[in-house]
Design a protein around this motif. Structure first.
Motif, PDB file in Angstrom:
ATOM      1  N   GLY A   1       0.812  -1.210   0.000  1.00 32.79           N
ATOM      2  CA  GLY A   1       0.000   0.000   0.000  1.00 32.79           C
ATOM      3  C   GLY A   1       0.846   1.261   0.000  1.00 32.79           C
ATOM      4  N   THR A   2       1.907   1.238   0.802  1.00 34.95           N
ATOM      5  CA  THR A   2       2.812   2.389   0.831  1.00 34.95           C
ATOM      6  C   THR A   2       3.497   2.570  -0.517  1.00 34.95           C
ATOM      7  OG1 THR A   2       3.223   2.163   3.206  1.00 34.95           O
ATOM      8  CG2 THR A   2       4.873   3.346   1.921  1.00 34.95           C
ATOM      9  N   GLU A   3       3.939   1.462  -1.105  1.00 35.82           N
ATOM     10  CA  GLU A   3       4.586   1.530  -2.412  1.00 35.82           C
ATOM     11  C   GLU A   3       3.632   2.064  -3.473  1.00 35.82           C
ATOM     12  OE1 GLU A   3       5.914  -1.891  -5.433  1.00 35.82           O
ATOM     13  OE2 GLU A   3       7.141  -1.832  -3.609  1.00 35.82           O
ATOM     14  N   GLN A   4       2.374   1.602  -3.443  1.00 36.37           N
ATOM     15  CA  GLN A   4       1.385   2.074  -4.409  1.00 36.37           C
ATOM     16  C   GLN A   4       1.122   3.567  -4.245  1.00 36.37           C
ATOM     17  OE1 GLN A   4      -0.329   0.278  -6.900  1.00 36.37           O
ATOM     18  NE2 GLN A   4      -1.065   2.301  -7.516  1.00 36.37           N
TER      19      GLN A   4
ATOM     20  N   GLY B   1       8.657   0.503 -13.849  1.00 37.54           N
ATOM     21  CA  GLY B   1      10.068   0.644 -13.516  1.00 37.54           C
ATOM     22  C   GLY B   1      10.285   1.018 -12.063  1.00 37.54           C
ATOM     23  N   LEU B   2       9.445   1.900 -11.525  1.00 35.43           N
ATOM     24  CA  LEU B   2       9.590   2.312 -10.131  1.00 35.43           C
ATOM     25  C   LEU B   2       9.319   1.147  -9.183  1.00 35.43           C
ATOM     26  CD1 LEU B   2       7.846   5.790 -10.367  1.00 35.43           C
ATOM     27  CD2 LEU B   2      10.254   5.391  -9.838  1.00 35.43           C
ATOM     28  N   ARG B   3       8.266   0.397  -9.466  1.00 38.04           N
ATOM     29  CA  ARG B   3       7.964  -0.753  -8.610  1.00 38.04           C
ATOM     30  C   ARG B   3       9.091  -1.787  -8.688  1.00 38.04           C
ATOM     31  NH1 ARG B   3       2.557  -0.177 -11.004  1.00 38.04           N
ATOM     32  NH2 ARG B   3       1.221   0.904  -9.506  1.00 38.04           N
ATOM     33  N   ALA B   4       9.602  -2.018  -9.890  1.00 44.92           N
ATOM     34  CA  ALA B   4      10.689  -2.981 -10.052  1.00 44.92           C
ATOM     35  C   ALA B   4      11.936  -2.524  -9.296  1.00 44.92           C
ATOM     36  CB  ALA B   4      11.006  -3.158 -11.537  1.00 44.92           C
ATOM     37  N   ALA B   5      12.234  -1.232  -9.351  1.00 40.31           N
ATOM     38  CA  ALA B   5      13.407  -0.713  -8.650  1.00 40.31           C
ATOM     39  C   ALA B   5      13.246  -0.853  -7.139  1.00 40.31           C
ATOM     40  CB  ALA B   5      13.637   0.744  -9.027  1.00 40.31           C
TER      41      ALA B   5
ATOM     42  N   ALA C   1      13.452  -3.230 -14.342  1.00 40.87           N
ATOM     43  CA  ALA C   1      13.743  -1.800 -14.224  1.00 40.87           C
ATOM     44  C   ALA C   1      14.544  -1.294 -15.420  1.00 40.87           C
ATOM     45  CB  ALA C   1      14.504  -1.525 -12.926  1.00 40.87           C
ATOM     46  N   VAL C   2      15.530  -2.067 -15.860  1.00 35.36           N
ATOM     47  CA  VAL C   2      16.333  -1.674 -17.024  1.00 35.36           C
ATOM     48  C   VAL C   2      15.476  -1.654 -18.281  1.00 35.36           C
ATOM     49  CG1 VAL C   2      18.236  -2.388 -18.521  1.00 35.36           C
ATOM     50  CG2 VAL C   2      18.508  -2.461 -16.031  1.00 35.36           C
TER      51      VAL C   2
END
Length: 253
Positions: free
Chosen positions: A55-58, A209-213, A221-222
């Protein structure tokens, strides 16, 4: 034309555009403050639906993508203001290359966009305990996304003909790109056709990309970074071509 001369002209342009931005800080300040309030208010909803970590990540990713897209107004207005004031016509009569003109505008805006995103990430870490185990991977995505925003903003700035058109473009476009890209609402709960269409929008790749990082998925991300930089190059090239033609001029009615 020597690289030294080009660098000198570019330095003058950067200082001039930075001064213009500092003289009118309102749009920049609002793009810095509003995301923090938005994230604080919406985070409890994401926590209830997804749990604390997800939830915080979202909340952080959704806020970052949405408000950085709305910050296209900073990039677009920087160019449109020059066109409305017929400054482009005067600059076109100088040795300046269109690419130099765009880069001179881009550097201060790039710094503002990156500062906005770092502020959102930092606020998420301090206020909500967001975990950033791979900071350099995350920074790579942020830099790539900032380049994409610059390209999109420059293209919009040379296409629209009034501040009203610009406002409509970044308001509607920003919300559409972030929503369809799965930034505000996870794609898993949206209709299937939205998930199928999402990869066609840069907001999807920014959120992915942000979630993957944040999760340490380097390959994803790459991949997202490469896609975002490709979009940035295409948009920047189209904006540069547009500036070289007579179509970039605004004719008074």
């Amino acid at each position: 034309m020597s690289p030294h001369e080009s660098a000198a002209r570019l330095g003058v342009l950067v200082r001039h555009n930075l001064l213009l931005m500092v003289r009118e800080p309102g749009p920049l300040v609002s793009r810095m403050v509003l995301p923090l309030a938005f994230m604080t208010l919406l985070r409890p909803l994401y926590l209830a639906a997804q749990g604390r970590t997800a939830g915080t990540e979202q909340a952080v990713v959704g806020t970052l993508v949405t408000f950085s897209l709305l910050a296209l107004s900073i990039s677009g207005s920087a160019i449109l203001t020059e066109r409305l004031g017929r400054t482009w016509d005067r600059l076109r009569g100088t040795p300046l290359h269109p690419v130099e003109m765009l880069v001179g505008k881009a550097i201060p805006v790039f710094a503002a966009l990156l500062a906005q995103q770092l502020l959102i990430i930092g606020y998420g870490m301090v206020a909500f305990g967001l975990s950033v185990p791979h900071p350099f991977l995350l920074l790579g995505v942020l830099l790539s996304w900032s380049c994409t925003l610059l390209g999109l903003g420059a293209l919009v700035g040379v296409l629209v003909r009034s501040m009203g058109e610009l406002s409509a473009a970044y308001d509607i476009g920003g919300m559409l790109l972030s929503s369809v890209g799965g930034a505000l609402v996870p794609l898993s709960v949206l209709p299937a056709w939205v998930a199928d269409a999402a990869p066609a929008f840069p907001g999807y790749w920014a959120a992915r990309g942000l979630r993957a990082a944040l999760d340490g998925e380097a390959h994803t991300a790459v991949e997202a970074c490469g896609t975002l930089l490709g979009v940035a190059l295409v948009c920047g090239a189209l904006a540069s071509v547009r500036l070289q033609g007579r179509s970039s001029r605004l004719v008074a009615l």
